[in-house]
Design an enzyme around this catalytic site. Structure first.
Site, mmCIF file in Angstrom:
data_model
loop_
_atom_site.group_PDB
_atom_site.id
_atom_site.type_symbol
_atom_site.label_atom_id
_atom_site.label_comp_id
_atom_site.label_asym_id
_atom_site.label_seq_id
_atom_site.Cartn_x
_atom_site.Cartn_y
_atom_site.Cartn_z
ATOM 1 N N LYS A 72 74.520 38.425 -48.499
ATOM 2 C CA LYS A 72 74.327 39.835 -48.830
ATOM 3 C C LYS A 72 75.248 40.666 -47.929
ATOM 4 C CE LYS A 72 70.633 43.297 -49.151
ATOM 5 N NZ LYS A 72 69.240 43.607 -48.769
ATOM 6 N N HIS A 119 75.328 44.095 -47.545
ATOM 7 C CA HIS A 119 74.901 45.453 -47.238
ATOM 8 C C HIS A 119 73.454 45.454 -46.754
ATOM 9 C CE1 HIS A 119 73.520 44.659 -51.322
ATOM 10 N NE2 HIS A 119 72.559 45.530 -51.086
#
Length: 228
Positions: free
Chosen positions: A106, A108
């Site tokens: 991921k 962010h």
């Protein structure tokens, strides 16, 4: 030595949940097997709660309390690690942490990166939890993920690995089972809640799930593919 009660209960539980099935199945390896296990069939709250307790009992029996993190590889290992972390707290009063990996990191948010759940840090002792392993291939991905969390390769210790079922068949390019090859290659014990030997012992009884005909098919399968 008699089989522990929780192991007998777990075998019945797998059959009731239609996780352990008997018939004719073609495995990913191409082998034709008279039995098949699919942990994805545990879908209800009560099933997952019970499953976590069986795993917790097996972990406690094999590894004791000397660990901090339960790591469940994506995807099936994610609910296994969560359910077992909850059960471990309930049964043994110890707060362990769960951690899993994402298939894609991921990029962010506060929890960006490859991992979800707890971080793994220097000094942590980790137990890896999976559903079943036939070839031992999955650990090749999981091992470096866990080890890379430390500042050095030895900063994070893998205490062991636990799976639901030891299929007791030869891993590819080996005469030994996947669990034995993992232990030899990586240096930590790989254990199962139950083995297929336990399953046959529990279910090959008068009126049991394993009939005389099915027992012959299982015996023939192990004559060809059983670990030495």
């Amino acid at each position: 030595m008699t089989m522990k009660d929780y192991k007998k209960e777990f075998i019945d539980f797998m059959v009731e949940c239609k996780v352990l099935k008997f018939g004719s199945f073609t495995l990913k390896s191409g082998r034709h097997s008279p039995f098949f296990m699919n942990a994805g069939a545990y879908v209800t709250g009560s099933q997952l709660a019970k499953l976590g307790e069986y795993y917790a009992q097996a972990i406690h029996e094999n590894f004791g309390d000397d660990f901090d993190v339960l790591f469940g590889p994506a995807y099936k290992g994610i609910p296994l690690s969560v359910a077992t972390t909850i059960a471990y707290s309930k049964l043994y009063g110890k707060e362990i942490r769960y951690c899993s990996n994402r298939k894609e990191a991921k990029d962010h948010g506060a929890d960006k990166g490859l991992l979800l759940g707890s971080e793994i840090k220097d000094g942590d002792r980790v137990v890896i939890i999976e559903d079943v392993t036939t070839s031992g291939k999955s650990i090749e991905e999981t091992y470096p993920i866990v080890k890379s969390c430390g500042s050095t390769p030895d900063a994070v210790k893998i205490v062991g690995e636990i799976v639901s079922l030891n299929r007791m068949e030869r891993a590819p390019d080996s005469e030994k089972s996947a669990l034995e090859t993992i232990t030899e290659k990586y240096g930590f014990p790989a254990r199962a809640i139950v083995s297929m030997q336990d399953v046959v012992e529990a279910l090959y009884v008068p009126g049991g799930v394993i009939t005389e005909e099915l027992k012959k098919e299982i015996d023939a399968y192990y004559a060809e593919w059983g670990a030495k």
